[in-house]
Design a protein around this motif. Structure first.
Motif, PDB file in Angstrom:
ATOM      1  N   PRO A 452       0.819  -1.220   0.000  1.00 22.82           N
ATOM      2  CA  PRO A 452       0.000   0.000   0.000  1.00 22.82           C
ATOM      3  C   PRO A 452       0.848   1.263   0.000  1.00 22.82           C
ATOM      4  CG  PRO A 452      -0.211  -1.236   2.063  1.00 22.82           C
ATOM      5  CD  PRO A 452       0.539  -2.095   1.112  1.00 22.82           C
ATOM      6  N   GLY A 453       2.000   1.199   0.684  1.00 22.98           N
ATOM      7  CA  GLY A 453       2.881   2.368   0.729  1.00 22.98           C
ATOM      8  C   GLY A 453       3.349   2.754  -0.665  1.00 22.98           C
ATOM      9  N   LEU A 454       3.740   1.699  -1.410  1.00 27.61           N
ATOM     10  CA  LEU A 454       4.277   1.947  -2.745  1.00 27.61           C
ATOM     11  C   LEU A 454       3.199   2.539  -3.646  1.00 27.61           C
ATOM     12  CD1 LEU A 454       7.095   1.460  -3.778  1.00 27.61           C
ATOM     13  CD2 LEU A 454       6.264  -0.586  -4.928  1.00 27.61           C
ATOM     14  N   THR A 455       1.997   1.957  -3.525  1.00 29.07           N
ATOM     15  CA  THR A 455       0.898   2.490  -4.340  1.00 29.07           C
ATOM     16  C   THR A 455       0.691   3.952  -4.029  1.00 29.07           C
ATOM     17  OG1 THR A 455      -0.173   0.727  -3.115  1.00 29.07           O
ATOM     18  CG2 THR A 455      -1.008   1.178  -5.314  1.00 29.07           C
ATOM     19  N   GLN A 456       0.799   4.244  -2.733  1.00 35.45           N
ATOM     20  CA  GLN A 456       0.592   5.619  -2.329  1.00 35.45           C
ATOM     21  C   GLN A 456       1.651   6.526  -2.955  1.00 35.45           C
ATOM     22  OE1 GLN A 456       0.277   5.983   1.872  1.00 35.45           O
ATOM     23  NE2 GLN A 456      -1.363   7.473   1.721  1.00 35.45           N
ATOM     24  N   VAL A 457       2.903   6.027  -2.925  1.00 35.01           N
ATOM     25  CA  VAL A 457       3.985   6.816  -3.520  1.00 35.01           C
ATOM     26  C   VAL A 457       3.676   7.088  -4.980  1.00 35.01           C
ATOM     27  CG1 VAL A 457       6.392   6.737  -4.258  1.00 35.01           C
ATOM     28  CG2 VAL A 457       5.776   6.057  -1.942  1.00 35.01           C
ATOM     29  N   TYR A 458       3.218   6.027  -5.656  1.00 37.96           N
ATOM     30  CA  TYR A 458       2.934   6.217  -7.071  1.00 37.96           C
ATOM     31  C   TYR A 458       1.777   7.170  -7.281  1.00 37.96           C
ATOM     32  CZ  TYR A 458       6.334   2.898  -8.720  1.00 37.96           C
ATOM     33  OH  TYR A 458       7.495   2.298  -9.014  1.00 37.96           O
ATOM     34  N   GLN A 459       0.801   7.039  -6.379  1.00 36.38           N
ATOM     35  CA  GLN A 459      -0.331   7.950  -6.499  1.00 36.38           C
ATOM     36  C   GLN A 459       0.123   9.388  -6.301  1.00 36.38           C
ATOM     37  OE1 GLN A 459      -3.167   6.383  -3.787  1.00 36.38           O
ATOM     38  NE2 GLN A 459      -3.915   4.879  -5.260  1.00 36.38           N
ATOM     39  N   SER A 460       1.003   9.567  -5.300  1.00 33.98           N
ATOM     40  CA  SER A 460       1.507  10.915  -5.047  1.00 33.98           C
ATOM     41  C   SER A 460       2.265  11.433  -6.257  1.00 33.98           C
ATOM     42  CB  SER A 460       2.438  10.928  -3.840  1.00 33.98           C
ATOM     43  OG  SER A 460       1.823  10.306  -2.768  1.00 33.98           O
ATOM     44  N   LEU A 461       3.074  10.545  -6.847  1.00 35.09           N
ATOM     45  CA  LEU A 461       3.844  10.957  -8.021  1.00 35.09           C
ATOM     46  C   LEU A 461       2.909  11.346  -9.154  1.00 35.09           C
ATOM     47  CD1 LEU A 461       6.824   8.465  -8.088  1.00 35.09           C
ATOM     48  CD2 LEU A 461       6.881  10.928  -7.768  1.00 35.09           C
ATOM     49  N   ASP A 462       1.845  10.541  -9.276  1.00 35.89           N
ATOM     50  CA  ASP A 462       0.853  10.819 -10.294  1.00 35.89           C
ATOM     51  C   ASP A 462       0.290  12.225 -10.097  1.00 35.89           C
ATOM     52  OD1 ASP A 462      -0.731  10.251 -12.417  1.00 35.89           O
ATOM     53  OD2 ASP A 462      -2.333   9.358 -11.229  1.00 35.89           O
ATOM     54  N   LEU A 463      -0.049  12.452  -8.832  1.00 31.91           N
ATOM     55  CA  LEU A 463      -0.597  13.752  -8.469  1.00 31.91           C
ATOM     56  C   LEU A 463       0.391  14.867  -8.807  1.00 31.91           C
ATOM     57  CD1 LEU A 463      -3.289  14.319  -7.102  1.00 31.91           C
ATOM     58  CD2 LEU A 463      -2.064  14.543  -4.960  1.00 31.91           C
ATOM     59  N   LEU A 464       1.654  14.599  -8.484  1.00 30.77           N
ATOM     60  CA  LEU A 464       2.686  15.602  -8.738  1.00 30.77           C
ATOM     61  C   LEU A 464       2.802  15.907 -10.226  1.00 30.77           C
ATOM     62  CD1 LEU A 464       5.616  14.732  -6.342  1.00 30.77           C
ATOM     63  CD2 LEU A 464       4.271  16.815  -6.425  1.00 30.77           C
TER      64      LEU A 464
END
Lengths: 535, 202
Positions: A452-464
């Motif tokens: 879940p952490g990694l997904t979150q990182v990717y989601q954040s990157l997506d957002l960025l």
């Protein structure tokens, strides 16, 4: 004590010994002639003032710097960082870090390389953006501060997960503060207070020599000490349990703050190994859903998801506290949020049948750092009466239960078939349908699938990336606007020029006076007069 | 030593939906709740003082999750409990089978914990005899065998609820006194007020 400095004097007047404030109590040379009470007030005021001044200074520097940034061309040293680092208060420290993080996003040079990976990523993004940006447009920066600040990636982690460089200094400051509070508290108790302080100090020194003892022995020492201390206090306060408890709380706070470093997750135990095992386990169970656990919580309701988030924050925060009682308080706060969430969803108070699954779900979602170490630490060093009887003890027991459940969890306990469970565990399938293929590259090979952490990182990157594109658009627009403005200005200038050429400016000699021109005035008929008609 | 308190842990055990929470609710708030209710946020842990003679006993009542999936963890709950109220539904024979499991666990792991059997939903049985699925005499025999007290309660009308908890408090109070006399026998000389050891240490 008060005669110490005056002993050699031949005659000491009574009034000289009294508190300078005139409160009627005896003063003390060590307290600048004040009595203990007045001295404390004086001292507190001075300290408060100091803190406020520091704050004001910090804010001033920050404003100055922002102004400098807005007007200058960027790449300058950051003068306010040094004074910032002086700050005592933890809050200030956190704020400072937030501010520097925000600055890092906009710093055009990546010389001050951040330690954390997500930060680095952001840095790169911001660096790239910076190259596009022009000096003129730098003013726009102010507009973006808010959204960036909100998603500062260090925000959550500096709650205690990642060791920050200032943590050792911070902890020693905390120790000092706790010691000071403890002494202040004991002053109210007068003579027994001094006795308690002496014993605590002796005990801490004694414990410092026992570093190589096993965790259980250390726990026994501390528990024996609690026991002896509360026995003594009980005789002293003639059986007033409340007062004894109050003193014992302070004793626990003082001792455990001092001993924390040595006795939390000591090397003699395998606590750390267990921490890692639990962490891996929780990560591997990322696919467990609310439905499987029968959690009576509906996260679609905003108020509920708000409580869930707060509960997660609290259980994570536990690791940052040092005193067992404070850690317990975090668990209790977390539990209260859970109860709220259940109550809002079900519209009736929660029973243990609702609470335990929800707590398990929260622990799975939060994956609190050093969970086993914290549980062990509380069990070993908390005042036992609190763990056995009170409300805190109940919630702590539930947390232990939740962890035990997570460790033993199998297909049966989630009402799944053994095959499904295996497939989910190995990452071959995911019970969640709504978020597949979003980040196909996210899963680290083999292992437990995408955490879940990694997904979150990717989601954040997506957002960025999204934000970057948006900012790009804004910059584009601004540039367009700028050229529009420039061409408009030019066209206006051109027009003005043309008109000027068409109608060249002729300067006539000004008329001498307004009335002197109007010579004809005398020839005009007189103004009409009102006439009265009769009848 | 009037007005002094004893903190005691009391655990509620029993299958899901036998009415553990309702029982606690009735005891603490004197009410039976149907449908949505607002005032309490949770009934999983409650502390309640009970007057026993000239003393006040504080009962900390721990609700536990009854689902079978948490069975393996129940041991963590009743560690150090002074009393366990094992509940079963008088209209559900399977709930009584589970009682036997908890009683065995308690006897194995927590021998100082006093066991109380509690048949719930008595009002249903009173109104319609055919609803009863658990025979009174069977339960009474079982209770005698394990030396436990048996109560049949109704959280709806409050029947026997206070009696049950008063009995629990009374027994805890008595055992607390036994502890005092025992401990005073050991270190009578040093400590005047050994009464409190019993509450702080155990």
């Amino acid at each position: 004590m008060s005669q110490k400095s005056e002993r050699r004097g031949i005659h000491v007047d009574q009034s000289e010994l009294l508190c300078k404030k005139g409160c009627g109590y005896y003063g003390n040379a060590a307290w600048q002639g004040l009595c203990s009470k007045c001295w404390r007030e004086e001292y507190q005021r001075a300290r408060q003032k100091q803190i406020q001044e520091d704050w004001a200074l910090a804010e001033k520097l920050q404003r100055e710097e922002e102004a400098a940034y807005a007007s200058s061309q960027g790449a300058q040293s950051q003068p306010s960082l040094t004074p910032f680092s002086k700050f005592e208060e933890k809050k200030t420290n956190e704020k400072t870090r937030k501010v520097t993080t925000v600055k890092k996003f906009f710093s055009p040079s990546s010389r001050t390389a951040p330690k954390k990976a997500p930060c680095e990523k952001v840095e790169k993004v911001s660096g790239a953006r910076e190259r596009h940006g022009e000096a003129l447009l730098r003013d726009l920066r102010g507009m973006f501060t808010q959204p960036w600040e909100m998603m500062s990636p260090t925000e959550e982690s500096h709650e205690g997960k990642t060791p920050s460089p200032s943590i050792s200094r911070q902890s020693s400051i905390e120790t000092d503060r706790v010691s000071r509070d403890f002494v202040d508290f004991l002053k109210n108790l007068q003579k027994p207070g001094r006795e308690i302080h002496k014993q605590c100090r002796a005990f801490i020194e004694n414990m410092a020599n026992k570093k190589d003892l096993g965790a259980d022995e250390l726990s026994e020492c501390v528990q024996d000490f609690y026991q002896n201390m509360s026995d003594r206090l009980m005789t002293h306060f003639k059986g007033s349990t409340e007062r004894v408890e109050r003193v014992m709380d302070q004793v626990e706070k003082y001792i455990m703050t001092r001993l924390y470093k040595n006795v939390f997750c000591p090397e003699t135990t395998d606590d750390e190994k267990k921490d890692l095992a639990t962490q891996h386990r929780i990560r591997a169970l990322h696919w467990v859903t609310i439905e499987m656990l029968c959690v009576p919580v509906d996260e679609e309701i905003p108020e509920v998801s708000d409580n869930v988030v707060k509960a997660i924050t609290d259980v994570i925060e536990m690791d940052s506290k040092r005193v067992p009682r404070d850690k317990l308080a975090c668990i209790t706060r977390c539990s209260k949020h859970i109860f709220n969430a259940i109550k809002i969803t079900k519209n009736e108070p929660a029973s243990a049948d609702d609470f335990l699954p929800t707590l398990i779900y929260i622990v799975l979602k939060a994956n609190p750092p050093r969970l086993q170490s914290n549980i062990q630490y509380i069990t070993r060093f908390c005042n036992p009466s609190r763990l056995m009887t009170g409300e805190d003890g109940y919630y702590f027991t539930n947390l232990c239960c939740a962890v035990a459940f997570i460790e033993k969890l199998d297909a049966q306990s989630l009402n799944l078939s053994a095959e499904d469970f295996e497939r989910y565990m190995s990452g071959q399938a995911s019970p969640r349908k709504q978020e597949p293929e979003l980040w196909p590259q996210a899963g680290p090979g083999g292992g437990g699938g995408s955490s879940p952490g990694l997904t979150q990182v990717y989601q954040s990157l997506d957002l960025l990336t999204g934000l970057e594109a948006r900012q790009e658009r804004v910059l584009e627009g601004a540039r367009g606007l700028e050229s529009d403005l420039i061409s408009w200005q030019e066209s206006v200038e051109r027009e003005v020029q043309e008109i000027l050429e068409k109608y060249p400016l002729e300067i006539r000699t000004p008329a001498s006076a307004i009335d002197s021109d109007n010579v004809e005035n005398d020839r005009l008929p007189p103004p009409l007069q009102p006439q009265v008609f009769v009848g | 030593m009037s007005g002094q308190r004893v903190d005691a842990k009391v655990v509620m055990l029993g299958k899901e939906s036998v009415g553990k929470t309702s029982l606690v609710e009735r005891f603490v708030h004197h009410r039976f709740l149907v449908g949505p209710y607002q005032n309490t946020i949770g009934a999983a842990f409650v502390a309640r003082q009970v007057q026993v003679g000239d003393k006040v006993v504080t009962l900390g009542i721990w609700d536990t999750a009854g689902s079978e999936r948490y069975e393996a963890m129940s041991r963590i709950y009743y560690r150090g409990a002074k009393a366990a109220i094992v509940c079963f539904d008088l209209t559900d024979s399977s709930s009584f089978l589970r009682v036997k499991f908890w009683v065995k666990e308690l006897q194995n792991c927590e021998e100082h914990c006093k066991i109380y059997l509690c048949g719930t939903k008595n009002d249903l049985v009173e109104s319609d005899r055919s609803m009863r699925q658990v025979d009174y005499h069977d339960v009474q025999d079982f209770a005698d065998e394990i030396k436990a007290q048996l109560f049949e309660t109704s959280s709806k009308n409050g029947c026997n609820v206070d009696k049950l908890f008063e009995k629990v408090a009374e027994d805890i109070n008595n055992t607390a006194f036994q502890h005092i006399t025992e401990e005073q026998g050991v270190d009578l000389g040093q400590k005047k007020n050994a009464y409190f050891y019993s509450c702080c240490n155990h």
